[in-house]
Enzyme design. Structure first.
Site, mmCIF file in Angstrom:
data_model
loop_
_atom_site.group_PDB
_atom_site.id
_atom_site.type_symbol
_atom_site.label_atom_id
_atom_site.label_comp_id
_atom_site.label_asym_id
_atom_site.label_seq_id
_atom_site.Cartn_x
_atom_site.Cartn_y
_atom_site.Cartn_z
ATOM 1 N N GLY A 204 2.071 5.736 1.565
ATOM 2 C CA GLY A 204 2.108 4.796 0.453
ATOM 3 C C GLY A 204 3.477 4.155 0.324
ATOM 4 O O GLY A 204 4.485 4.730 0.771
ATOM 5 N N LEU B 190 9.386 7.992 0.778
ATOM 6 C CA LEU B 190 10.166 7.297 1.808
ATOM 7 C C LEU B 190 11.551 6.908 1.295
ATOM 8 O O LEU B 190 12.457 6.673 2.099
ATOM 9 C CB LEU B 190 9.412 6.054 2.297
ATOM 10 C CG LEU B 190 8.088 6.346 3.042
ATOM 11 C CD1 LEU B 190 7.380 5.048 3.398
ATOM 12 C CD2 LEU B 190 8.334 7.194 4.286
ATOM 13 N N GLU C 251 2.587 6.248 -6.371
ATOM 14 C CA GLU C 251 2.993 4.842 -6.166
ATOM 15 C C GLU C 251 3.015 4.065 -7.486
ATOM 16 O O GLU C 251 3.902 3.231 -7.700
ATOM 17 C CB GLU C 251 2.084 4.155 -5.151
ATOM 18 C CG GLU C 251 2.060 4.791 -3.754
ATOM 19 C CD GLU C 251 3.430 5.044 -3.151
ATOM 20 O OE1 GLU C 251 4.368 4.268 -3.439
ATOM 21 O OE2 GLU C 251 3.575 6.030 -2.405
ATOM 22 N N HIS D 76 6.173 4.605 -9.175
ATOM 23 C CA HIS D 76 7.260 3.748 -8.661
ATOM 24 C C HIS D 76 7.316 2.427 -9.423
ATOM 25 O O HIS D 76 8.399 1.890 -9.663
ATOM 26 C CB HIS D 76 7.045 3.423 -7.176
ATOM 27 C CG HIS D 76 7.616 4.433 -6.226
ATOM 28 N ND1 HIS D 76 8.956 4.724 -6.162
ATOM 29 C CD2 HIS D 76 7.025 5.209 -5.285
ATOM 30 C CE1 HIS D 76 9.159 5.641 -5.221
ATOM 31 N NE2 HIS D 76 8.008 5.956 -4.673
#
Ligand code: NI
Length: 173
Positions: free
Chosen positions: A46, A96, A138, A141
């Site tokens: 993701g 990430l 996600e 985020h």
């Protein structure tokens, strides 16, 4: 398509709330394609707009990890959790933007999410398992929230200090 560079924690853009998408433009379609390319290249399951410095409510994901199964690249605009299960599950999460750090995070085990697709249509889907964890991670985020925000302040500080060190080392290269 271009592989974009992924912002690393700590970065003020990763702490900011992203803006709603008001129009699906060619630029946004190109950004979505770049985000998928960047996610697969990393590799990850993701990626959210703010992670490439795009402060829009856009995320991409594909939680199919089995190479025998066809990939399922998804692009979600303005995603909203419309229902969350009372049952929770614990997944070891990574990000990430925080490479090489992993920690258990407890979240609702299943969620329903509504979003706008790139073709302008409204979509809604029920997610479970890794998909449920990923879509919630996600969406966080897009609200300036990272998985380390679920940890104790001590663990969060430890990871943040290690990330600061990593960024200093990378800057010297
Ligand atoms: Ni992440």
């Amino acid at each position: 398509m271009t592989i974009r560079s992924i912002l690393l924690h700590p970065d003020p853009r990763l702490k900011k709330r992203a803006d709603p998408v008001t129009e699906v433009t060619d630029d946004l379609r190109a950004a979505a394609a770049d985000m998928l390319e960047t996610m697969y290249d990393a590799p990850g399951v993701g990626l959210a707009g703010p992670q490439i410095g795009l402060m829009k409510r856009i995320l991409v994901m594909d939680c199919i990890k089995d190479p025998e199964v066809a990939p399922r690249p998804m692009v979600l605009l303005n995603p909203v959790v419309s229902w969350a299960s009372e049952a929770t599950s614990v997944h070891e999460e990574g990000c990430l933007s925080i490479p090489e750090h992993f920690a258990d995070v407890t979240r609702p085990a299943e969620v329903r999410v509504r979003w706008l697709a790139l073709d302008g249509t409204e979509q809604e889907e029920h997610f479970a398992g890794l998909w449920a964890t990923c879509v919630q991670h996600e969406i966080d985020h897009l609200n300036g929230r990272l998985f380390i925000d679920y940890l104790t302040p001590l663990k969060r500080q430890l990871i943040t200090r290690k990330m600061e060190k990593l960024k200093r080392e990378r800057a010297r290269l």
